[in-house]
Design an enzyme around this catalytic site. Structure first.
Site, PDB file in Angstrom:
ATOM      1  N   ASP A  12       0.969  -1.049   0.023  1.00  0.00           N
ATOM      2  CA  ASP A  12      -0.014  -0.029  -0.024  1.00  0.00           C
ATOM      3  C   ASP A  12       1.053   1.177  -0.045  1.00  0.00           C
ATOM      4  O   ASP A  12       1.698   1.466   0.861  1.00  0.00           O
ATOM      5  CB  ASP A  12      -0.785  -0.075   1.295  1.00  0.00           C
ATOM      6  CG  ASP A  12      -1.884   0.844   1.307  1.00  0.00           C
ATOM      7  OD1 ASP A  12      -1.848   1.831   0.464  1.00  0.00           O
ATOM      8  OD2 ASP A  12      -2.876   1.082   2.041  1.00  0.00           O
ATOM      9  N   GLU A 109      -2.481   0.260  -4.459  1.00  0.00           N
ATOM     10  CA  GLU A 109      -2.471  -0.819  -3.729  1.00  0.00           C
ATOM     11  C   GLU A 109      -2.338  -1.911  -4.763  1.00  0.00           C
ATOM     12  O   GLU A 109      -2.908  -2.126  -5.595  1.00  0.00           O
ATOM     13  CB  GLU A 109      -3.687  -1.197  -2.972  1.00  0.00           C
ATOM     14  CG  GLU A 109      -3.877  -0.256  -1.616  1.00  0.00           C
ATOM     15  CD  GLU A 109      -5.280  -0.255  -0.871  1.00  0.00           C
ATOM     16  OE1 GLU A 109      -5.720  -1.451  -0.813  1.00  0.00           O
ATOM     17  OE2 GLU A 109      -5.719   0.557  -0.595  1.00  0.00           O
TER      18      GLU A 109
END
Lengths: 417, 64
Positions: A12, A109
């Site tokens: 992320d 992500e």
């Protein structure tokens, strides 16, 4: 003993938009920063913020003027999506050194399956740290990486420590780590679901995993079982092979006409225009032929209608698509009100030529060659250089550059090749 | 692409003896995804950056 368990990373990018803006404006590292949409009118909402703005209580989605009240020295910059896409792709290229199983989840992500990479690059945690260091030193932004034996816990892990960190949720420790977290931290548990669960006495992910599945199914339907499995670490959904997630399922175009359409001729006209643009995009995309046509109709009162149907045989010919669309329209629409907008999409692609018993293969080939020639002319001289005579009946419609004006590339589209 | 010389703002030209590395690395000044060239100039290592997006070369200057 060989390790047969899966090893999934979820990476992320921390405060992604704001981090990219800090590369562009290094001086903004020291001030609270908000990346806003529609900056000119100063009414944009906060799309992303840096750590300093976060500490000042700024939240994503609030209007900038409101955020400014909380934090006087808040600086805003307009969002620049092309740059974010470029940086995101550079980061994915780093991931690709370690695995080709890369499944993006939004622009910032990705899940990575490194199960088979461990012999070459070390344990999951070691690979996660290598990636974390590489992203920081090569790109100048940071990632939080979760390491686990399934996608759900990997994602959970990447949220636990931020920024620039690696967290492992293993089969040995998930009861002590993941299960202690509030159930709302679990992917797919939104506010409404969390409320329902709280009524059932489920507060943590551990509570959810230990709850009787039948009760959850009764209250939440099939999601109940799914969420129960997720909480128990029993998610075995695979990480898509990179590239696969970009598989295009349909190609379409729609248009709100400058005037309401009152007759079938009008509708036919617009379908021809739309089918032309759809056929051109189909040819560009190299998807082959389409087997299904889907139309959408919006009337003057903004009621929506839709219908799809099979083509007699797979095609990429504009006229055949338009004819099929027209047939669907006749079957669907009862002319309660004039038509305001129309859409045509094709799907169900196949590469192979299909021989038909009744179809005239030569005729079909001729149509395709014609389409290709028209497309070439349009590429060279603009979309309006050749037009269907039918369309010339409506000057204003004929003047619309339907293909040029209406292409919206999906997120992550590699426009730069 | 290999940088050959560096012309400073006062007009002086520095020859680049050798490029030791070219790698992606962030700069301390405004740039997105620049390539950093580690150059030997007059026997000393200096970083030279190229930002492909803007087709622009630059160096970091120590602030006074």
């Amino acid at each position: 003993m060989p390790d047969f368990s899966r090893c999934i990373l979820h990476s992320d990018l921390n405060n992604f938009y704001a981090s990219v803006e800090m590369l562009r404006h290094p001086e903004l590292k020291e001030v609270p920063l908000a990346v806003c949409g529609s900056f000119e009118d100063r009414h944009g909402v906060v799309l992303a913020k840096n750590m300093l703005a976060k500490a000042a209580g700024i939240t994503t989605g609030e209007p900038f003027f409101q955020a400014k009240k909380k934090c006087e020295n808040l600086v805003s910059v307009p969002a620049d999506f092309p740059s974010y896409v470029r940086v995101s792709e550079a980061v994915r290229a780093i991931y690709a050194r370690y695995t080709d199983f890369i499944e993006p989840f939004g622009i910032d992500e990705c899940w990575l399956d490194v199960t088979g990479s461990r012999k070459l690059f070390g344990s999951g945690v070691e690979i996660a740290n290598t990636i974390r260091e590489a992203v920081k030193h090569e790109i100048g932004v940071t990632v939080s990486v979760g390491v686990s034996f399934n996608k759900i816990f990997a994602k959970l892990g990447s949220d636990m420590k931020k920024p620039d960190a690696v967290t492992e949720i293993s089969e040995a420790n998930y009861r002590q780590t993941a299960w202690k977290l509030p159930v709302s931290d679990l992917l797919y548990v939104g506010k409404a679901t969390a409320r329902k669960l709280s009524v059932l006495g489920v507060a943590t992910i551990g509570d959810l995993a230990q709850k009787d599945e039948a009760v959850l199914v009764r209250e939440l339907g099939k999601w109940g079982k799914l969420l129960h499995d997720y909480a128990a670490g029993e998610d075995n959904s695979p990480v898509a092979l990179s590239g696969r997630e970009r598989e295009i399922k349909s190609v379409g175009n729609s248009l709100t006409c400058y005037r309401d359409l009152e007759t079938e001729d009008d509708v036919h006209l617009l379908f021809l225009l739309l089918a032309d643009s759809v056929a051109a995009r189909l040819a560009e995309s190299g998807l082959g032929r389409a087997g299904t046509v889907k139309i959408s109709v919006t009337d003057r009162e903004l009621n929506h209608f839709g219908k799809q149907g099979k083509l007699p045989h797979p095609t990429r010919n504009a006229k055949e698509i338009a004819d099929c669309a027209m047939e669907l329209f006749r079957a669907l629409y009862t002319w309660g009100y004039p038509v305001r907008a129309l859409g045509v999409a094709v799907s169900d692609f196949s590469e192979r030529e299909q021989l038909t018993f009744f179809g005239d293969a030569q005729e079909e080939e001729k149509g395709e060659r014609l389409d290709a020639a028209v497309q070439k002319m349009r590429e060279k001289y603009g979309n309006r250089v050749l037009q269907r005579a039918t369309i010339l009946g409506d000057k204003r419609l004929a003047e619309m550059d339907i293909k040029g004006a209406h292409i919206i590339h999906p997120e992550g589209h590699r426009g730069d090749g | 692409m290999r940088p050959i010389e560096l012309k400073w703002q006062d007009g002086e030209v520095y020859l680049i003896d050798r490029v030791r590395f070219a790698e992606r690395a962030p700069a301390r000044v405004s740039a997105i995804l620049p390539i950093r060239y580690t150059c030997l100039i007059g026997g000393r290592e200096k970083y030279l950056y190229f930002e492909p997006e803007k087709m622009q070369w630059f160096v970091e200057v120590a602030s006074a």
